[in-house]
Scaffold this motif. Structure first.
Motif, PDB file in Angstrom:
ATOM      1  N   SER A 276       0.841  -1.198   0.000  1.00 38.32           N
ATOM      2  CA  SER A 276       0.000   0.000   0.000  1.00 38.32           C
ATOM      3  C   SER A 276       0.870   1.239   0.000  1.00 38.32           C
ATOM      4  O   SER A 276       1.478   1.574   1.028  1.00 38.32           O
ATOM      5  CB  SER A 276      -0.918   0.026   1.230  1.00 38.32           C
ATOM      6  OG  SER A 276      -1.582   1.276   1.324  1.00 38.32           O
ATOM      7  N   PRO A 277       0.973   1.950  -1.123  1.00 37.18           N
ATOM      8  CA  PRO A 277       1.730   3.210  -1.140  1.00 37.18           C
ATOM      9  C   PRO A 277       1.210   4.209  -0.120  1.00 37.18           C
ATOM     10  O   PRO A 277       1.992   4.968   0.467  1.00 37.18           O
ATOM     11  CB  PRO A 277       1.539   3.714  -2.567  1.00 37.18           C
ATOM     12  CG  PRO A 277       1.200   2.510  -3.366  1.00 37.18           C
ATOM     13  CD  PRO A 277       0.444   1.608  -2.444  1.00 37.18           C
ATOM     14  N   ALA A 278      -0.094   4.232   0.104  1.00 35.08           N
ATOM     15  CA  ALA A 278      -0.658   5.173   1.075  1.00 35.08           C
ATOM     16  C   ALA A 278      -0.110   4.894   2.471  1.00 35.08           C
ATOM     17  O   ALA A 278       0.299   5.812   3.195  1.00 35.08           O
ATOM     18  CB  ALA A 278      -2.179   5.096   1.069  1.00 35.08           C
ATOM     19  N   ALA A 279      -0.112   3.625   2.865  1.00 33.80           N
ATOM     20  CA  ALA A 279       0.426   3.268   4.175  1.00 33.80           C
ATOM     21  C   ALA A 279       1.907   3.623   4.265  1.00 33.80           C
ATOM     22  O   ALA A 279       2.383   4.101   5.304  1.00 33.80           O
ATOM     23  CB  ALA A 279       0.217   1.784   4.440  1.00 33.80           C
ATOM     24  N   SER A 280       2.644   3.425   3.165  1.00 29.06           N
ATOM     25  CA  SER A 280       4.071   3.758   3.151  1.00 29.06           C
ATOM     26  C   SER A 280       4.292   5.260   3.323  1.00 29.06           C
ATOM     27  O   SER A 280       5.298   5.681   3.887  1.00 29.06           O
ATOM     28  CB  SER A 280       4.703   3.289   1.843  1.00 29.06           C
ATOM     29  OG  SER A 280       4.589   1.885   1.711  1.00 29.06           O
ATOM     30  N   MET A 281       3.356   6.057   2.833  1.00 23.49           N
ATOM     31  CA  MET A 281       3.462   7.516   2.965  1.00 23.49           C
ATOM     32  C   MET A 281       2.962   8.020   4.320  1.00 23.49           C
ATOM     33  O   MET A 281       3.096   9.195   4.636  1.00 23.49           O
ATOM     34  CB  MET A 281       2.633   8.200   1.865  1.00 23.49           C
ATOM     35  CG  MET A 281       3.106   7.961   0.468  1.00 23.49           C
ATOM     36  SD  MET A 281       1.937   8.703  -0.722  1.00 23.49           S
ATOM     37  CE  MET A 281       2.429   7.880  -2.242  1.00 23.49           C
TER      38      MET A 281
END
Length: 371
Positions: A288-293
């Motif tokens: 999940s890119p969102a979680a990574s951000m």
């Protein structure tokens, strides 16, 4: 030097011409008149300042454009920073996903398939893979490995690529509906289901159903290798679209208006409500890119959900691309917007930069619209 307006005796009268001369001079500040009041600040000044500061603080972005459209589809703010412009056509990367979702929902609305149509029904898949639904694919919960190598093969066809995904024994590590993994494989399979259901290739259907009716030019299309503008028989559905801010805006308007735009119904509103809702809230979050951000976004149907109630629906959706091109809709505040850029050579995570910039802009855009 004689004054422009000479004092007159108290008992004399000004002739009309002299009065006009002195009145004009007073407006210019002579004769003791007050300076004109400065114009009120633009309600968009803070939006402009935030965007400008973000651009100055970016690493290697040569330019970007911010465009905001109100609920009546009027462009109420647009400004270029650096060398970008609203008509500059670029690879939009994962901003392609929201467009792909719109095209798939359109096919569903036309009765060609349903969100519960399976790969077994349309593609002849069997076993656990045959139980994957279109809803699983659009929500990235199909269980398929997120990045199949064939997706970036310009010599293949979309059909051949999806067949190879079907036949790869390692292509499905998880059961459908149990894990979210952001990636390209899901939409590739979904696009093939639409191809089979419609009897039309993906790019041809995009041209017939969206590009031509919206009056967009022919080079708004999907490529296999978008940075090189190469390959159209195996279009990179999740990331291969070329478009400008001006091109993308009417497609985004369809989503904002929940399927009704320019006097036509492009797809039923209920499908856009489904898009704005996380269909499997209890899934394990994998890639999940969102979680990574560090942002708490969940995923609906080919769109990020920006709210704290994704299981019951959100009014703000987005689709940030790896090169920074970010469209979003805010139905509650009554606008949609695009932060356009092409940061392929930028330093660091340009997608994260764009998400942070949009998050800073959103409250100020709401304030500007409310004034």
């Amino acid at each position: 030097m004689r004054p422009l307006c000479r004092p007159r005796p108290a008992r004399s009268f000004l002739r009309p011409a002299t009065f006009a001369t002195c009145s004009a001079a007073l407006l210019l500040g002579c004769g003791g008149g007050n300076d004109p009041a400065p114009p009120p600040p633009s309600p968009w000044s803070m939006v402009d300042q935030i965007a400008a500061a973000a651009f100055v603080g970016s690493s290697g972005i040569s330019g970007m454009t911010l465009a905001v459209y109100d609920r009546n589809d009027q462009r109420v703010f647009v400004k270029n920073y650096g060398d970008f412009a609203p008509d500059r056509r670029v690879p939009v990367a994962s901003a392609s996903k929201l467009v792909a979702g719109t095209l798939v929902l359109q096919a569903v609305g036309q009765g060609l398939l349903t969100l519960d149509s399976t790969t077994a029904q349309l593609l002849g898949w069997s076993g656990a893979r045959g139980g994957i639904t279109l809803r699983h694919l659009l929500s990235f919960t199909s269980g398929l490995a997120p990045e199949a190598a064939c997706i970036l093969n310009p010599l293949a066809t979309l059909a051949a690529c999806v067949d190879s995904i079907r036949d790869d024994p390692a292509a499905m590590p998880h059961a459908p509906g149990t894990r979210f993994d952001y990636g390209s494989t899901h939409l590739h399979v979904a696009a093939r289901m639409v191809e089979v259901a419609s009897g039309t290739t993906w790019n041809a259907r995009f041209a017939q159903q969206l590009r031509a009716p919206l009056g967009l030019p022919t080079d708004v299309t999907y490529y296999t290798l978008p940075q090189q503008a190469v390959g159209q028989t195996n279009p990179f559905v999740a990331g291969g679209l070329w478009a400008s801010v001006d091109d993308y805006a009417p497609i985004l308007a369809i989503s904002f208006h929940r399927g009704t735009y320019r006097g036509a119904t492009w797809a039923p509103a209920a499908l856009f409500d489904a898009q704005a809702t996380e269909p499997y809230p209890s899934v394990t979050i994998g890639n999940s890119p969102a979680a990574s951000m560090g942002v708490p976004f969940r995923y609906g149907l080919a769109a990020w959900l920006e709210c704290t109630t994704p299981a019951t629906g959100c009014t703000t959706l987005s689709s940030t691309g790896a090169f920074g091109f970010t469209p979003w809709v805010d139905r509650n505040a009554g606008y949609y917007a695009i932060l356009g850029m092409y940061g392929a050579n930028a330093v660091g995570n340009i997608g994260a930069f764009s998400v942070r910039t949009v998050q800073s802009l959103q409250p100020e855009i709401r304030r500007a619209l409310a004034q």
